[in-house]
Design an enzyme around this catalytic site. Structure first.
Site, short mmCIF file in Angstrom:
data_model
loop_
_atom_site.label_atom_id
_atom_site.label_comp_id
_atom_site.label_asym_id
_atom_site.label_seq_id
_atom_site.Cartn_x
_atom_site.Cartn_y
_atom_site.Cartn_z
N TYR A 144 -36.76 26.98 -35.63
CA TYR A 144 -35.98 27.07 -36.99
C TYR A 144 -35.52 25.79 -37.31
O TYR A 144 -35.62 25.00 -38.41
CB TYR A 144 -35.16 27.79 -37.05
CG TYR A 144 -34.19 27.94 -38.17
CD1 TYR A 144 -34.60 28.35 -39.48
CD2 TYR A 144 -32.94 27.45 -38.25
CE1 TYR A 144 -33.91 28.45 -40.52
CE2 TYR A 144 -32.14 27.43 -39.38
CZ TYR A 144 -32.74 27.90 -40.67
OH TYR A 144 -32.03 27.78 -41.84
N GLY A 194 -33.18 39.41 -49.38
CA GLY A 194 -31.99 39.50 -50.28
C GLY A 194 -32.33 40.92 -51.15
O GLY A 194 -33.12 41.38 -51.04
#
Length: 237
Positions: free
Chosen positions: A129, A25
């Site tokens: 994941y 981010g």
């Protein structure tokens, strides 16, 4: 997603603290009205001590390394960034006396089962994941039973919108296609393009994540968030 949630919670007059390692981010996404800490949640003692210091009543845990396709080639990193980091947050919640945790999980926990995915389907992950996300869900349930905090598990689906990391080649076909178009590059459709997906705009998703944390009706629930309308990849292209 986290920055949009922070913005929404601030409009609801909540005091908001944000934590991120900024590996995926951007600092400019952080609302200056919130209090922000740069921290890697894999650092157990620092994560737990920060949560103990802040003593939050409610935690929204969105941090993840959501590179599904890459996770098979980086299994340790994926497990540490998703499962271990989540355990550190949960332990911090226990030690700080946090009342409720909202865990943002993933549709990857359903694996290759035939959609539409419903919350009563068993988890059957087929990648590292998805395994980490499934383990996080199960750990949340177990620790909730032992220590008495409430929780809600959210499974969002293909969220896209402003502030997304457009350079990320591993997630969200919407951003991948747009990024290629903006650079006048070709993008690729695998197979015949007739596979269908539902896509969730960030502003449609955020209020539901926030609400999941503030009403008791969602306690102990697993909730899929996303539209029922589907588009083929060819149509998206």
């Amino acid at each position: 997603m986290g920055s949009h949630l922070v913005d929404f919670l601030l409009t609801e007059d909540h005091q908001v603290f944000g934590v991120d390692d900024l590996s995926g981010g951007y600092l400019e996404n952080v609302n200056p009205k919130s209090t922000f800490y740069k921290l890697d949640l894999r650092q157990s003692s620092k994560t737990i001590n920060l949560i103990k210091k802040l003593k939050p009543q409610l935690i929204f845990h969105l941090a993840a390394d959501a590179t599904v396709g890459r996770s098979q080639f980086t299994p340790l990193s994926s497990t540490e960034r998703n499962y271990l980091a989540s355990l550190n947050v949960l332990i911090g919640c226990v030690k700080a006396g946090t009342k409720k945790v909202v865990i943002t999980s993933s549709m990857s926990v359903y694996g290759d089962q035939k959609p539409p995915f419903t919350e009563d389907m068993p988890t059957a992950p087929v990648d590292i994941y998805g395994i980490a996300k499934t383990a996080t869900e199960e750990a949340t349930r177990v620790l909730s039973q032992v220590y008495g905090f409430d929780y809600t598990i959210i499974r969002p689906h293909n969220v896209y919108g402003p502030r997304q990391n457009m350079a990320d080649p591993y997630r969200n076909v919407v951003a991948i296609f747009i990024n290629c178009l903006m650079q006048n590059k070709n993008f690729y459709i695998y197979g015949d393009g007739q596979g269908k997906r539902s896509f969730s705009y960030i502003d449609d998703v955020t209020p539901y994540i926030a609400t999941a944390g503030t009403i008791t009706k969602t306690n102990g629930q697993v909730i899929n968030i996303g539209p029922k309308k589907e588009y083929t990849i060819n149509k998206l292209a």
